[in-house]
Motif scaffolding. Structure first.
Motif, PDB file in Angstrom:
ATOM      1  N   SER A  66       0.830  -1.197   0.000  1.00 41.23           N
ATOM      2  CA  SER A  66       0.000   0.000   0.000  1.00 41.23           C
ATOM      3  C   SER A  66       0.869   1.253   0.000  1.00 41.23           C
ATOM      4  CB  SER A  66      -0.924   0.006   1.220  1.00 41.23           C
ATOM      5  OG  SER A  66      -1.779  -1.120   1.207  1.00 41.23           O
ATOM      6  N   ALA A  67       1.976   1.211   0.748  1.00 38.95           N
ATOM      7  CA  ALA A  67       2.886   2.352   0.798  1.00 38.95           C
ATOM      8  C   ALA A  67       3.454   2.656  -0.586  1.00 38.95           C
ATOM      9  CB  ALA A  67       4.019   2.086   1.789  1.00 38.95           C
ATOM     10  N   LEU A  68       3.853   1.621  -1.316  1.00 37.26           N
ATOM     11  CA  LEU A  68       4.402   1.814  -2.659  1.00 37.26           C
ATOM     12  C   LEU A  68       3.349   2.351  -3.622  1.00 37.26           C
ATOM     13  CD1 LEU A  68       6.694  -1.323  -2.924  1.00 37.26           C
ATOM     14  CD2 LEU A  68       7.417   1.053  -3.260  1.00 37.26           C
ATOM     15  N   LEU A  69       2.119   1.897  -3.476  1.00 40.61           N
ATOM     16  CA  LEU A  69       1.045   2.412  -4.335  1.00 40.61           C
ATOM     17  C   LEU A  69       0.821   3.897  -4.092  1.00 40.61           C
ATOM     18  CD1 LEU A  69      -1.527  -0.527  -4.132  1.00 40.61           C
ATOM     19  CD2 LEU A  69      -0.140   0.125  -6.104  1.00 40.61           C
ATOM     20  N   VAL A  70       0.877   4.306  -2.827  1.00 37.83           N
ATOM     21  CA  VAL A  70       0.704   5.721  -2.501  1.00 37.83           C
ATOM     22  C   VAL A  70       1.886   6.534  -3.039  1.00 37.83           C
ATOM     23  CG1 VAL A  70       0.563   7.404  -0.624  1.00 37.83           C
ATOM     24  CG2 VAL A  70      -0.717   5.257  -0.484  1.00 37.83           C
ATOM     25  N   GLY A 165       4.694  10.755   1.006  1.00 32.86           N
ATOM     26  CA  GLY A 165       5.604   9.999   0.148  1.00 32.86           C
ATOM     27  C   GLY A 165       6.998   9.901   0.736  1.00 32.86           C
ATOM     28  N   THR A 166       7.477  10.986   1.361  1.00 36.38           N
ATOM     29  CA  THR A 166       8.790  10.959   2.017  1.00 36.38           C
ATOM     30  C   THR A 166       8.814   9.927   3.135  1.00 36.38           C
ATOM     31  OG1 THR A 166       9.277  13.279   1.506  1.00 36.38           O
ATOM     32  CG2 THR A 166      10.416  12.316   3.392  1.00 36.38           C
ATOM     33  N   VAL A 167       7.782   9.939   3.967  1.00 37.95           N
ATOM     34  CA  VAL A 167       7.740   9.029   5.111  1.00 37.95           C
ATOM     35  C   VAL A 167       7.574   7.575   4.659  1.00 37.95           C
ATOM     36  CG1 VAL A 167       6.495   8.448   7.224  1.00 37.95           C
ATOM     37  CG2 VAL A 167       6.830  10.846   6.589  1.00 37.95           C
ATOM     38  N   LEU A 168       6.674   7.337   3.710  1.00 30.52           N
ATOM     39  CA  LEU A 168       6.459   5.973   3.233  1.00 30.52           C
ATOM     40  C   LEU A 168       7.677   5.450   2.474  1.00 30.52           C
ATOM     41  CD1 LEU A 168       2.732   6.086   2.045  1.00 30.52           C
ATOM     42  CD2 LEU A 168       3.673   5.255   4.214  1.00 30.52           C
ATOM     43  N   GLY A 169       8.408   6.355   1.811  1.00 28.29           N
ATOM     44  CA  GLY A 169       9.645   5.937   1.164  1.00 28.29           C
ATOM     45  C   GLY A 169      10.637   5.411   2.183  1.00 28.29           C
ATOM     46  N   ARG A 170      10.673   6.048   3.349  1.00 25.62           N
ATOM     47  CA  ARG A 170      11.528   5.554   4.437  1.00 25.62           C
ATOM     48  C   ARG A 170      11.049   4.200   4.934  1.00 25.62           C
ATOM     49  NH1 ARG A 170      14.331   3.274   6.904  1.00 25.62           N
ATOM     50  NH2 ARG A 170      15.304   3.679   8.917  1.00 25.62           N
ATOM     51  N   LEU A 171       9.747   4.025   5.003  1.00 20.54           N
ATOM     52  CA  LEU A 171       9.184   2.765   5.490  1.00 20.54           C
ATOM     53  C   LEU A 171       9.564   1.597   4.584  1.00 20.54           C
ATOM     54  CD1 LEU A 171       5.658   2.288   6.946  1.00 20.54           C
ATOM     55  CD2 LEU A 171       6.494   0.672   5.265  1.00 20.54           C
ATOM     56  N   VAL A 172       9.353   1.752   3.275  1.00 19.77           N
ATOM     57  CA  VAL A 172       9.625   0.631   2.366  1.00 19.77           C
ATOM     58  C   VAL A 172      11.111   0.435   2.134  1.00 19.77           C
ATOM     59  CG1 VAL A 172       7.395   0.859   1.211  1.00 19.77           C
ATOM     60  CG2 VAL A 172       9.375   2.078   0.298  1.00 19.77           C
ATOM     61  N   SER A 173      11.935   1.454   2.448  1.00 21.00           N
ATOM     62  CA  SER A 173      13.376   1.307   2.278  1.00 21.00           C
ATOM     63  C   SER A 173      13.961   0.283   3.241  1.00 21.00           C
ATOM     64  CB  SER A 173      14.075   2.663   2.477  1.00 21.00           C
ATOM     65  OG  SER A 173      13.775   3.537   1.421  1.00 21.00           O
ATOM     66  N   ALA A 174      13.220  -0.054   4.301  1.00 24.22           N
ATOM     67  CA  ALA A 174      13.670  -1.098   5.218  1.00 24.22           C
ATOM     68  C   ALA A 174      13.391  -2.489   4.671  1.00 24.22           C
ATOM     69  CB  ALA A 174      12.976  -0.928   6.577  1.00 24.22           C
ATOM     70  N   GLU A 175      12.527  -2.597   3.666  1.00 23.54           N
ATOM     71  CA  GLU A 175      12.138  -3.896   3.110  1.00 23.54           C
ATOM     72  C   GLU A 175      12.742  -4.147   1.732  1.00 23.54           C
ATOM     73  OE1 GLU A 175      10.217  -6.003   4.768  1.00 23.54           O
ATOM     74  OE2 GLU A 175       9.831  -4.651   6.451  1.00 23.54           O
ATOM     75  N   LEU A 176      13.029  -3.081   0.999  1.00 23.43           N
ATOM     76  CA  LEU A 176      13.484  -3.212  -0.381  1.00 23.43           C
ATOM     77  C   LEU A 176      14.793  -2.476  -0.589  1.00 23.43           C
ATOM     78  CD1 LEU A 176      10.135  -2.434  -2.265  1.00 23.43           C
ATOM     79  CD2 LEU A 176      11.156  -4.691  -1.954  1.00 23.43           C
ATOM     80  N   SER A 177      15.545  -2.892  -1.606  1.00 20.04           N
ATOM     81  CA  SER A 177      16.726  -2.141  -1.993  1.00 20.04           C
ATOM     82  C   SER A 177      16.289  -0.823  -2.622  1.00 20.04           C
ATOM     83  CB  SER A 177      17.560  -2.942  -3.003  1.00 20.04           C
ATOM     84  OG  SER A 177      16.856  -3.058  -4.234  1.00 20.04           O
ATOM     85  N   SER A 178      17.174   0.156  -2.622  1.00 17.21           N
ATOM     86  CA  SER A 178      16.847   1.452  -3.211  1.00 17.21           C
ATOM     87  C   SER A 178      16.538   1.311  -4.700  1.00 17.21           C
ATOM     88  CB  SER A 178      17.996   2.439  -3.001  1.00 17.21           C
ATOM     89  OG  SER A 178      19.203   1.926  -3.543  1.00 17.21           O
ATOM     90  N   ARG A 179      17.175   0.350  -5.368  1.00 17.40           N
ATOM     91  CA  ARG A 179      16.895   0.131  -6.794  1.00 17.40           C
ATOM     92  C   ARG A 179      15.461  -0.321  -6.998  1.00 17.40           C
ATOM     93  NH1 ARG A 179      19.497  -4.999  -9.368  1.00 17.40           N
ATOM     94  NH2 ARG A 179      17.647  -5.855  -8.330  1.00 17.40           N
ATOM     95  N   ASP A 180      15.002  -1.268  -6.183  1.00 23.63           N
ATOM     96  CA  ASP A 180      13.634  -1.762  -6.340  1.00 23.63           C
ATOM     97  C   ASP A 180      12.611  -0.677  -6.024  1.00 23.63           C
ATOM     98  OD1 ASP A 180      14.407  -4.273  -7.164  1.00 23.63           O
ATOM     99  OD2 ASP A 180      14.320  -5.159  -5.155  1.00 23.63           O
TER     100      ASP A 180
END
Length: 327
Positions: A66-70, A165-180
């Motif tokens: 959901s974070a990535l969709l947002v 978007g800034t905050v959710l980008g931080r959230l998903v950065s713990a699960e995915l590589s920056s490239r993904d």
């Protein structure tokens, strides 16, 4: 992993070149068309990495998906469209005034979603940075007359989407590589930008002469800027990153003066200097042993602070002594 506030600021400075690259397109294409082509060009370049990113996306839980969709549909496509529409409906002052709420929104969202807590020293950097951004925005900081309620609401919507978007980008950065994260942001943003084109009735076709500036726009402030941004975001608290992103308007102002024939008032130059000093000082402070932002609750992805990410230990790991961590 050392704090990377400086890298977020560098990425935001690259975003500041947007106006220089976008100028050849001014008056030729609607903003929705430009945003669509920016996403399309980057997706074509990143196509070899799309299957791996898609696999990583399917492995995520519903929260991270959901974070990535947002991020992709909201911050990348819809947020830009809202801000552009606000500029068209109202005076140029109103959207800029509303944009100053973005760091405040990001602070609240980071506290709720990421468990970030601010030490008192944070405000020694935040207050000057926000004041400098205000001075930089207006030739006369005491002559500000926002109007047009619809424009204000659209600009506020854009500020909310970009801050989240800034905050959710931080959230998903713990699960995915920056490239993904970069690949998925553009891949998700592409169909969303196509819907914006359809909703606005904007044309899709461009001429051969418009392609070079579109490619430059997509690859420099677009792909390069966001790649560096997400690399920095992995080790930068959202509360710090939202201030580091003020390097974007500072760079844009300098380019406007030096290359695009613009001018700044004395107070605007003062604001630019204050923003640069505050963001630089914040980056230097966070590389020390007592950062002004800490994680006291859940780390990104639902774990505790210090949870390892795909590139190694998170910046919140006790071995590092600083917390882990924006359109």
């Amino acid at each position: 992993m050392r704090d990377r506030t400086w890298l977020v600021a560098a990425a935001a400075a690259i975003w500041g070149t947007d106006a220089l690259l976008r100028k050849p397109l001014a008056g030729q294409l609607p903003s929705a068309t430009v945003v669509f082509w920016e996403h399309l060009i980057v997706v074509l370049v990143l196509l070899p990495w799309l299957p791996a990113a898609g696999k990583a996306f399917r492995a995520l839980d519903w929260r991270s998906r959901s974070a990535l969709l947002v991020i992709g549909a909201g911050a990348s496509a819809v947020g830009t469209a809202l801000f552009t529409q606000a500029l068209r409906l109202g005076d140029p002052v109103t959207p800029l005034v509303m944009q100053k709420l973005q760091p405040v929104i990001a602070l609240v969202t980071a506290a709720v979603l990421l468990g970030e807590r601010l030490r008192a020293g944070y405000w020694a950097y935040a207050v000057p940075a926000l004041a400098g951004a205000w001075l930089m925005s207006f030739p006369d900081p005491f002559e500000v007359r926002p109007r047009a309620a619809s424009a204000a609401l659209l600009a506020f919507g854009a500020a909310v989407l970009w801050a989240v978007g800034t905050v959710l980008g931080r959230l998903v950065s713990a699960e995915l590589s920056s490239r993904d994260v970069t690949v998925l942001r553009f891949a998700i943003g592409l169909p969303a930008s196509a819907l914006v084109v359809l909703a606005q009735g904007a044309p899709v076709a461009v001429t051969a002469g418009q392609l070079p500036p579109l490619v430059a726009l997509a690859l420099v402030p677009g792909l390069l800027g966001l790649t560096l941004y997400y690399l920095g975001l992995r080790a930068t608290a959202a509360s710090r990153a939202t201030l580091a992103e003020l390097a974007f308007p500072a760079t844009a102002a300098l380019i406007g003066v030096t290359l695009l024939g613009g001018s700044l008032s004395v107070t605007q130059w003062l604001g630019l200097a204050v923003v640069a000093a505050a963001v630089t000082a914040l980056g230097l402070r966070e590389s020390g042993h007592r950062p002004v932002v800490e994680l006291t609750g859940a780390a990104p992805g639902g774990g505790r602070a210090g949870r390892p990410g795909p590139d190694g230990p998170a910046a919140g790991d006790p071995a590092h002594g600083r917390p882990s961590r924006p359109s």
